[in-house]
Design an enzyme around this catalytic site. Structure first.
Site, mmCIF file in Angstrom:
data_model
loop_
_atom_site.group_PDB
_atom_site.id
_atom_site.type_symbol
_atom_site.label_atom_id
_atom_site.label_comp_id
_atom_site.label_asym_id
_atom_site.label_seq_id
_atom_site.Cartn_x
_atom_site.Cartn_y
_atom_site.Cartn_z
ATOM 1 C CB CYS A 95 55.684 44.102 40.021
ATOM 2 S SG CYS A 95 56.510 45.351 41.023
ATOM 3 C CG HIS A 128 54.220 40.644 44.980
ATOM 4 N ND1 HIS A 128 54.880 40.574 46.175
ATOM 5 C CD2 HIS A 128 53.027 41.233 45.244
ATOM 6 C CE1 HIS A 128 54.110 41.087 47.133
ATOM 7 N NE2 HIS A 128 52.983 41.506 46.589
ATOM 8 C CD GLU A 129 50.750 42.791 42.968
ATOM 9 O OE1 GLU A 129 49.921 42.123 43.621
ATOM 10 O OE2 GLU A 129 51.286 43.808 43.447
ATOM 11 C CB ILE A 130 50.962 36.135 38.665
ATOM 12 C CG1 ILE A 130 50.700 37.103 37.498
ATOM 13 C CG2 ILE A 130 50.548 34.707 38.302
ATOM 14 C CD1 ILE A 130 51.571 36.876 36.277
#
Length: 167
Positions: A128, A131-133
């Site tokens: 996660c 993915h978010e970075i």
């Protein structure tokens, strides 16, 4: 709750700005992100997902005692070992695919008060965070796929939108 930016909006492929003000507005944004993510539903969200081009990530992972907020996060180390996991986005509901990422990462970030922190993550948290970075850096998760797989998923998403099954 805020409206979610949906694919192919260019904001999902635009790098974000660092957060410089650690104030009530930032705390309200983190709360809005959490509420929006839970309603979607999802387990991770960033500023760009609601059109706010700042480096903020909120995660609410299963088996985690409470939601986590990461301000200005950056990966400072990643393992050579990789894992594959099904990924998707609240900006592209109904679509997911296996993505290969580092099994472990070290992430430097600031908390909501601006204090620098470091977290060592593995498993779902590591996936996660990567993915978010990526999202904060203007890399939408589809860009991690081959051109053929990406084209197929985009076509499937367009079909879902036309049929009204995806909002």
């Amino acid at each position: 709750m805020r409206p979610i930016v949906t694919f192919p909006d260019q904001r999902l492929r635009t790098a974000t700005e660092r957060v410089t003000a650690f104030d009530g507005t930032l705390h309200a944004l983190a709360t809005d992100l959490l509420d929006t993510m839970r309603a979607a539903p999802g387990i991770g969200i960033t500023g760009p997902h609601i059109g706010v081009m700042q480096q903020i990530v909120v995660l609410d992972l299963p088996n985690s005692p409470e939601p986590e907020t990461y301000i200005n996060p950056e990966i400072v180390w990643r393992s050579d070992e990789t894992i594959r996991h099904e990924e998707g986005s609240i900006s592209m509901p109904g679509i997911s695919e296996q993505i290969e990422r580092s099994a472990k990462v070290h992430v430097r970030y600031q908390d909501l008060s601006g204090t620098e922190q470091m977290v060592e993550a593995d498993g779902l948290r590591a996936i996660c965070l990567q993915h978010e970075i990526d999202q904060l850096n203007g890399i939408f998760w589809l860009q991690r796929l081959s051109a053929l797989r990406r084209t197929r998923l985009i076509a499937r998403f367009e079909k879902l939108k036309r049929s009204g099954l995806s909002s």
